[in-house]
Write a protein that holds these residues in place. Structure first.
Motif, PDB file in Angstrom:
ATOM      1  N   GLU A 101       0.893  -1.350   0.057  1.00  0.00           N
ATOM      2  CA  GLU A 101      -0.050   0.047  -0.188  1.00  0.00           C
ATOM      3  C   GLU A 101       0.712   1.124  -0.133  1.00  0.00           C
ATOM      4  O   GLU A 101       0.598   2.320  -0.699  1.00  0.00           O
ATOM      5  N   GLN A 102       2.159   1.203   0.778  1.00  0.00           N
ATOM      6  CA  GLN A 102       2.788   2.507   0.775  1.00  0.00           C
ATOM      7  C   GLN A 102       3.386   2.698  -0.817  1.00  0.00           C
ATOM      8  O   GLN A 102       3.608   3.734  -1.035  1.00  0.00           O
ATOM      9  N   VAL A 103       3.972   1.660  -1.318  1.00  0.00           N
ATOM     10  CA  VAL A 103       4.585   1.494  -2.485  1.00  0.00           C
ATOM     11  C   VAL A 103       3.650   2.279  -3.551  1.00  0.00           C
ATOM     12  O   VAL A 103       3.869   3.078  -4.312  1.00  0.00           O
ATOM     13  N   GLU A 150      19.317   1.357  -7.733  1.00  0.00           N
ATOM     14  CA  GLU A 150      18.613   1.409  -9.114  1.00  0.00           C
ATOM     15  C   GLU A 150      19.246   0.133  -9.785  1.00  0.00           C
ATOM     16  O   GLU A 150      18.256  -0.505 -10.335  1.00  0.00           O
ATOM     17  N   LEU A 151      20.519  -0.187  -9.433  1.00  0.00           N
ATOM     18  CA  LEU A 151      20.912  -1.255 -10.211  1.00  0.00           C
ATOM     19  C   LEU A 151      20.263  -2.707  -9.836  1.00  0.00           C
ATOM     20  O   LEU A 151      19.933  -3.496 -10.547  1.00  0.00           O
ATOM     21  N   LEU A 152      20.109  -2.608  -8.354  1.00  0.00           N
ATOM     22  CA  LEU A 152      19.620  -3.839  -7.774  1.00  0.00           C
ATOM     23  C   LEU A 152      18.160  -4.047  -8.194  1.00  0.00           C
ATOM     24  O   LEU A 152      17.795  -5.351  -8.346  1.00  0.00           O
ATOM     25  N   ALA A 153      17.381  -3.006  -8.149  1.00  0.00           N
ATOM     26  CA  ALA A 153      16.025  -2.985  -8.601  1.00  0.00           C
ATOM     27  C   ALA A 153      16.187  -3.413 -10.122  1.00  0.00           C
ATOM     28  O   ALA A 153      15.192  -4.520 -10.357  1.00  0.00           O
ATOM     29  N   HIS A 199      16.829  -7.592   3.259  1.00  0.00           N
ATOM     30  CA  HIS A 199      17.627  -6.375   3.783  1.00  0.00           C
ATOM     31  C   HIS A 199      17.238  -5.184   2.693  1.00  0.00           C
ATOM     32  O   HIS A 199      17.221  -4.253   3.255  1.00  0.00           O
ATOM     33  N   PHE A 200      17.207  -5.469   1.287  1.00  0.00           N
ATOM     34  CA  PHE A 200      16.914  -4.448   0.673  1.00  0.00           C
ATOM     35  C   PHE A 200      15.415  -3.942   0.518  1.00  0.00           C
ATOM     36  O   PHE A 200      15.045  -2.691   0.279  1.00  0.00           O
ATOM     37  N   LYS A 201      14.543  -4.970   0.758  1.00  0.00           N
ATOM     38  CA  LYS A 201      13.242  -4.606   0.948  1.00  0.00           C
ATOM     39  C   LYS A 201      12.888  -3.580   2.001  1.00  0.00           C
ATOM     40  O   LYS A 201      12.321  -2.764   2.140  1.00  0.00           O
ATOM     41  N   LYS A 202      13.744  -3.798   3.143  1.00  0.00           N
ATOM     42  CA  LYS A 202      13.655  -2.980   4.232  1.00  0.00           C
ATOM     43  C   LYS A 202      14.004  -1.745   4.049  1.00  0.00           C
ATOM     44  O   LYS A 202      13.723  -0.657   4.274  1.00  0.00           O
ATOM     45  N   ASP A 236      10.984  -0.613 -10.581  1.00  0.00           N
ATOM     46  CA  ASP A 236      11.759  -1.997 -11.062  1.00  0.00           C
ATOM     47  C   ASP A 236      11.694  -2.890  -9.845  1.00  0.00           C
ATOM     48  O   ASP A 236      11.621  -4.235 -10.029  1.00  0.00           O
ATOM     49  N   ALA A 237      11.722  -2.395  -8.441  1.00  0.00           N
ATOM     50  CA  ALA A 237      11.740  -3.262  -7.386  1.00  0.00           C
ATOM     51  C   ALA A 237      10.440  -4.154  -7.152  1.00  0.00           C
ATOM     52  O   ALA A 237      10.421  -5.286  -7.047  1.00  0.00           O
ATOM     53  N   PHE A 238       9.062  -3.465  -7.386  1.00  0.00           N
ATOM     54  CA  PHE A 238       8.041  -3.923  -7.052  1.00  0.00           C
ATOM     55  C   PHE A 238       7.028  -3.590  -8.270  1.00  0.00           C
ATOM     56  O   PHE A 238       6.464  -2.677  -8.361  1.00  0.00           O
TER      57      PHE A 238
END
Length: 381
Positions: free
Chosen positions: A7-9, A274-277, A287-290, A350-352
């Motif tokens: 919901e936040q995203v 940005e690269l990881l996403a 870790h990165f979701k947090k 890109d992440a979600f």
């Protein structure tokens, strides 16, 4: 990803897109409409072409496009005024890969076998490639990947080498196993690999490698890097020569959002995320979701957080490594915030890869942020 974070995203993505479509520079608006919310690009058949014409009139774009190729190739490819930087900047600005100047530079990169035999990589590029540390060939492949030429055989070969390096990283138990401290430097042992920023960039800008097995392998390698952190500034050795791979933004992979103080740390955090996403890793890593949850909650409770970050050459000057600003300048707080918020939207998108609520009304909604309940205590790692 839990429902609260979803919901936040959704809320913040919709709010930021609406804001950036109203006040972002042509490059930001164009990239949102062509990369993030493509359903809008046909609402007004004249709007996108008009934006694109403005992009081509951008001073930095014109500076590159007005230069003869002969003049470009007299300089180091891997430099501030080199073709690598120029391709990267044009693509960041939203210039299409069929643009004559981009085609001309890409053709030169593809056809000239001696492209890296002069300049900063002349004595090390081939050796970094031999050690699979991201040398001339991987940089060349990354340049082609920026422009969308993933199917080139050389690009495919370098993707495989990148995956081999990530596979090696999954097996490392302790850093002492793979490197030795020599004359004040950590030097990789023979037959040991490590990943550079070009391994990350090449996978971020390509798709063909993304099977579930390979995605899991890459994610496991990155999780192992987090476990081993802090990572040494590791060098390679070719015969008696110590050579440095491109560790930009990768060596500090574990740096927490709350630890960011210096502007160069902020830039590297955004570039890394940005690269990881783009690689599809964030949604597979707690870790990165947090980290994403933390930056969203922090921005919602402190809307001025990005405007307080001091300007730095890492943000405003484009090179093979640095570069962040798409706005013409940062003479106003709003322009500076636009660049930070655009990068945040890219990372979230890109992440979600989820659809935002009420997409058809995105331009009409002034804000969705009021719908978010902000936790008093940020989520910790």
């Amino acid at each position: 990803m839990n429902l609260d974070l979803i919901e936040q995203v959704r809320a913040i993505k919709g709010d930021l897109i609406s804001r950036l479509l109203q006040q972002g520079c042509p490059s930001i608006q164009y990239r949102i409409l062509t990369e993030i919310d493509q359903q809008y690009q046909y609402r007004d058949h004249q709007f996108l072409p008009a934006l694109y014409r403005q992009i081509l009139s951008d001073k930095e774009v014109e500076y590159i496009c007005d230069q003869p190729l002969k003049q470009m190739i007299e300089r180091d490819v891997h430099a501030v005024d080199g073709i690598e930087t120029y391709v990267r900047l044009l693509k960041e600005k939203g210039v299409r890969s069929d643009h004559p100047k981009l085609r001309e530079m890409i053709t030169y990169i593809c056809e000239d076998a001696h492209v890296f035999e002069t300049g900063s990589l002349r004595n090390v590029g081939q050796y970094l490639d031999a050690l699979n540390l991201g040398g001339s060939n991987m940089i060349k492949a990354t340049i082609l990947a920026y422009a969308g030429f993933e199917n080139d055989s050389m690009v495919q070969e370098q993707i495989n080498k990148a995956l081999q390096a990530f596979q090696f990283v999954t097996s490392v138990q302790e850093l002492d196993e793979i490197c030795t401290f020599v004359d004040g430097k950590w030097v990789l042992n023979k037959d040991a690999y490590w990943v550079s920023v070009y391994h990350f960039r090449l996978l971020a800008y390509t798709e063909s490698w993304r099977t579930n097995e390979q995605m899991e392998k890459v994610t496991t390698a990155i999780e192992n890097m987090l476990r081993l952190a802090p990572i040494h500034d590791m060098k390679g050795r070719w015969k008696q020569q110590i050579i440095a791979p491109g560790n930009f933004a990768i060596q500090s992979i574990e740096m927490d959002f709350r630890q960011l103080k210096r502007p160069q740390d902020w830039m590297q955090w955004f570039h890394r995320m940005e690269l990881l996403a783009k690689m599809g890793v964030i949604d597979r890593s707690d870790h990165f979701k947090k980290q994403i949850e933390l930056v969203i909650r922090t921005f919602v409770s402190d809307r001025d957080i990005f405007s307080r970050i001091k300007s730095h050459r890492y943000f405003t000057h484009w090179s093979p490594y640095s570069g962040f600003r798409l706005e013409e300048n940062w003479n106003s707080r709003r322009k500076k915030e636009n660049d930070f918020l655009f990068r945040l939207v890219l990372i979230i998108h890109d992440a979600f890869p989820i659809k935002i609520k009420n997409e058809k009304d995105i331009r009409m909604q002034p804000t969705h942020l009021s719908q978010i309940t902000v936790s008093k205590t940020p989520t910790s790692n």
